[in-house]
Write a protein that holds these residues in place. Structure first.
Motif, mmCIF file in Angstrom:
data_model
loop_
_atom_site.group_PDB
_atom_site.id
_atom_site.type_symbol
_atom_site.label_atom_id
_atom_site.label_comp_id
_atom_site.label_asym_id
_atom_site.label_seq_id
_atom_site.Cartn_x
_atom_site.Cartn_y
_atom_site.Cartn_z
ATOM 1 N N ALA A 164 8.877 -3.418 7.041
ATOM 2 C CA ALA A 164 9.305 -2.991 5.705
ATOM 3 C C ALA A 164 10.096 -1.693 5.774
ATOM 4 O O ALA A 164 11.137 -1.548 5.112
ATOM 5 C CB ALA A 164 8.091 -2.835 4.792
ATOM 6 N N LEU A 165 9.631 -0.742 6.561
ATOM 7 C CA LEU A 165 10.320 0.544 6.650
ATOM 8 C C LEU A 165 11.682 0.401 7.327
ATOM 9 O O LEU A 165 12.671 1.021 6.896
ATOM 10 C CB LEU A 165 9.454 1.548 7.402
ATOM 11 N N ASN A 166 11.751 -0.414 8.354
ATOM 12 C CA ASN A 166 13.030 -0.612 9.025
ATOM 13 C C ASN A 166 14.036 -1.314 8.128
ATOM 14 O O ASN A 166 15.217 -0.943 8.093
ATOM 15 C CB ASN A 166 12.829 -1.389 10.327
ATOM 16 N N ILE A 167 13.590 -2.322 7.387
ATOM 17 C CA ILE A 167 14.514 -3.033 6.503
ATOM 18 C C ILE A 167 14.902 -2.141 5.323
ATOM 19 O O ILE A 167 16.037 -2.192 4.833
ATOM 20 C CB ILE A 167 13.918 -4.379 6.055
ATOM 21 N N ALA A 168 13.977 -1.313 4.859
ATOM 22 C CA ALA A 168 14.326 -0.352 3.817
ATOM 23 C C ALA A 168 15.453 0.555 4.287
ATOM 24 O O ALA A 168 16.444 0.765 3.564
ATOM 25 C CB ALA A 168 13.098 0.473 3.437
ATOM 26 N N ARG A 169 15.326 1.081 5.484
ATOM 27 C CA ARG A 169 16.381 1.963 6.008
ATOM 28 C C ARG A 169 17.692 1.201 6.183
ATOM 29 O O ARG A 169 18.767 1.698 5.835
ATOM 30 C CB ARG A 169 15.946 2.572 7.336
ATOM 31 N N GLU A 170 17.590 -0.034 6.686
ATOM 32 C CA GLU A 170 18.773 -0.887 6.851
ATOM 33 C C GLU A 170 19.493 -1.100 5.515
ATOM 34 O O GLU A 170 20.727 -1.156 5.452
ATOM 35 C CB GLU A 170 18.311 -2.227 7.433
ATOM 36 N N ALA A 171 18.704 -1.216 4.431
ATOM 37 C CA ALA A 171 19.271 -1.465 3.108
ATOM 38 C C ALA A 171 19.717 -0.183 2.406
ATOM 39 O O ALA A 171 20.224 -0.239 1.280
ATOM 40 C CB ALA A 171 18.238 -2.189 2.232
ATOM 41 N N GLY A 172 19.523 0.951 3.046
ATOM 42 C CA GLY A 172 19.942 2.221 2.451
ATOM 43 C C GLY A 172 18.941 2.825 1.485
ATOM 44 O O GLY A 172 19.272 3.758 0.754
ATOM 45 N N VAL A 173 17.721 2.306 1.489
ATOM 46 C CA VAL A 173 16.678 2.862 0.619
ATOM 47 C C VAL A 173 16.098 4.102 1.290
ATOM 48 O O VAL A 173 15.623 4.030 2.433
ATOM 49 C CB VAL A 173 15.559 1.827 0.360
ATOM 50 N N GLN A 174 16.131 5.215 0.595
ATOM 51 C CA GLN A 174 15.658 6.471 1.167
ATOM 52 C C GLN A 174 14.372 6.969 0.521
ATOM 53 O O GLN A 174 13.719 7.861 1.063
ATOM 54 C CB GLN A 174 16.738 7.546 1.019
ATOM 55 N N ARG A 175 14.001 6.410 -0.624
ATOM 56 C CA ARG A 175 12.885 6.938 -1.409
ATOM 57 C C ARG A 175 11.701 5.976 -1.331
ATOM 58 O O ARG A 175 11.827 4.793 -1.644
ATOM 59 C CB ARG A 175 13.330 7.157 -2.854
ATOM 60 N N VAL A 176 10.561 6.520 -0.933
ATOM 61 C CA VAL A 176 9.384 5.702 -0.660
ATOM 62 C C VAL A 176 8.141 6.373 -1.219
ATOM 63 O O VAL A 176 7.987 7.592 -1.128
ATOM 64 C CB VAL A 176 9.192 5.490 0.869
ATOM 65 N N VAL A 177 7.270 5.553 -1.808
ATOM 66 C CA VAL A 177 5.898 5.969 -2.079
ATOM 67 C C VAL A 177 5.006 5.034 -1.290
ATOM 68 O O VAL A 177 5.095 3.811 -1.441
ATOM 69 C CB VAL A 177 5.565 5.919 -3.580
ATOM 70 N N TYR A 178 4.187 5.598 -0.426
ATOM 71 C CA TYR A 178 3.360 4.801 0.493
ATOM 72 C C TYR A 178 1.889 4.991 0.177
ATOM 73 O O TYR A 178 1.419 6.132 0.067
ATOM 74 C CB TYR A 178 3.641 5.211 1.939
ATOM 75 N N LEU A 179 1.183 3.878 0.047
ATOM 76 C CA LEU A 179 -0.261 3.940 -0.196
ATOM 77 C C LEU A 179 -0.982 3.961 1.145
ATOM 78 O O LEU A 179 -1.126 2.935 1.807
ATOM 79 C CB LEU A 179 -0.735 2.751 -1.036
ATOM 80 N N SER A 180 -1.419 5.140 1.537
ATOM 81 C CA SER A 180 -2.121 5.346 2.797
ATOM 82 C C SER A 180 -3.624 5.398 2.511
ATOM 83 O O SER A 180 -4.139 4.628 1.702
ATOM 84 C CB SER A 180 -1.625 6.629 3.462
ATOM 85 N N VAL A 181 -4.334 6.298 3.158
ATOM 86 C CA VAL A 181 -5.766 6.471 2.939
ATOM 87 C C VAL A 181 -6.127 7.897 3.329
ATOM 88 O O VAL A 181 -5.545 8.468 4.262
ATOM 89 C CB VAL A 181 -6.593 5.445 3.746
ATOM 90 N N ILE A 182 -7.061 8.491 2.610
ATOM 91 C CA ILE A 182 -7.475 9.855 2.912
ATOM 92 C C ILE A 182 -8.113 9.913 4.303
ATOM 93 O O ILE A 182 -8.765 8.969 4.749
ATOM 94 C CB ILE A 182 -8.436 10.379 1.822
ATOM 95 N N HIS A 183 -7.874 11.004 5.002
ATOM 96 C CA HIS A 183 -8.386 11.231 6.356
ATOM 97 C C HIS A 183 -7.829 10.225 7.369
ATOM 98 O O HIS A 183 -8.465 9.936 8.382
ATOM 99 C CB HIS A 183 -9.923 11.187 6.390
ATOM 100 N N ALA A 184 -6.631 9.700 7.112
ATOM 101 C CA ALA A 184 -6.047 8.709 8.016
ATOM 102 C C ALA A 184 -5.932 9.235 9.440
ATOM 103 O O ALA A 184 -6.132 8.498 10.413
ATOM 104 C CB ALA A 184 -4.673 8.285 7.499
ATOM 105 N N GLU A 185 -5.611 10.520 9.551
ATOM 106 C CA GLU A 185 -5.409 11.091 10.882
ATOM 107 C C GLU A 185 -6.722 11.441 11.584
ATOM 108 O O GLU A 185 -6.729 11.707 12.792
ATOM 109 C CB GLU A 185 -4.514 12.345 10.782
ATOM 110 N N ARG A 186 -7.831 11.408 10.851
ATOM 111 C CA ARG A 186 -9.131 11.765 11.426
ATOM 112 C C ARG A 186 -9.966 10.544 11.776
ATOM 113 O O ARG A 186 -10.630 10.509 12.825
ATOM 114 C CB ARG A 186 -9.902 12.647 10.437
#
Length: 289
Positions: free
Chosen positions: A83-105
């Motif tokens: 999804a992110l690669n095709i977004a960039r391919e299509a020229g979409v620069q603005r994203v809101v991503y649903l992650s999760v708290i403490h993802a890096e931990r």
């Protein structure tokens, strides 16, 4: 300007669509089976899935902003990166991503590690992004309300550190506001991260006490051992996913899922109202006699 929503038929995604439509925003959704999906008038529906490259390219045509929501799945990371690669391919620069708290931990929990990796990709690919990091969804508790009523036990092993569970309605409204803010900005906005938390950080015993009060009888906390929880989840989902839920519960017990300083105040200011509470949810589950 059109906002593309992935995961639009799920609990969060559908409410994001409704929030955007209520604000008269142009919305497109990507769905596997349009015949099973009913959306408000004016929503543009594209049939396909996130591993269907042709469908993804069609979905991104003319899109200005992406709401990226990936369900927990064995190929979740691949879906996100495509999804992110095709977004960039299509020229979409603005994203809101649903992650999760403490993802890096909580990196031993697969869907946390996936979301941490996707966050890194968003940063390295140079998107103008808001990363939304929700805590555990209050709405997930629908799975255990029958156990609470019938057996007098709150069975989720969330421990004594506390979890700041959040209502899906609050997640969806913040997501919609951020999507509109980015989509309508004449300039590229700096990236941002927002922790999505509820108003109360509750332990297993705290939640059992809430249910005791709501139901008018004693509800016990089932304890911190996740073994029974995993076994029960394996009856309603694939075993790999039930094991993943066990790993997540173990991190609730060892680490908790508490807000950072200022998180609650930021959300209430953004929404212009109080956050929905766990007590609100419990009250709604009790049907008057």
């Amino acid at each position: 300007m059109t906002i593309l929503i992935t995961g639009a038929t799920g609990r969060v995604g559908r409410q994001v669509v409704d929030q955007l439509v209520a604000r008269q925003t142009d919305v497109r959704v990507l769905v596997r089976d349009p015949s099973k999906a009913t959306f408000p008038a004016g929503v543009d529906v594209v049939q396909g899935e996130m591993l269907d490259i042709d469908a993804m390219r069609r979905a991104f045509t003319g899109v200005s902003t992406l709401f990226l929501l990936n369900a927990v799945a064995g190929d979740e990371f691949t879906q996100a990166l495509i999804a992110l690669n095709i977004a960039r391919e299509a020229g979409v620069q603005r994203v809101v991503y649903l992650s999760v708290i403490h993802a890096e931990r909580f990196v031993n929990v697969p869907h946390f590690a996936v979301k941490s990796g996707a966050e890194r990709m968003i940063e390295q690919m140079g998107f103008s992004a808001t990363i939304l990091r929700p805590a555990y969804f209050i709405d997930n508790e629908i799975m255990v309300t029958d156990v609470i009523r019938e057996h007098g036990v709150y069975p989720m092993p969330i421990g004594s550190k506390g979890v700041a569970m959040i209502d899906v309605r609050d997640i969806a409204e913040v997501a919609a506001l951020e999507l509109i803010r980015r989509d309508q900005s004449p300039a590229t906005l700096a990236s941002d991260t927002i922790n999505l938390v509820g108003p109360d950080t509750l332990t297993g015993s705290d939640i059992a006490a809430i249910w005791s009060d709501v139901l008018g009888r004693s509800i016990a906390y089932g304890g911190d051992d996740p073994t029974g929880f995993e076994q029960n989840m394996a009856h309603v989902m694939p075993k790999w996913m039930a094991y993943e839920m066990r790993l997540m519960a173990e991190r609730y017990v060892s680490d908790g899922m508490a807000p950072e300083a200022g998180d609650i105040e930021r959300l209430t200011t953004l929404l212009g109202r109080p956050l929905h509470s766990y007590r609100d949810f419990a009250d709604q589950q009790v049907v008057p006699n």
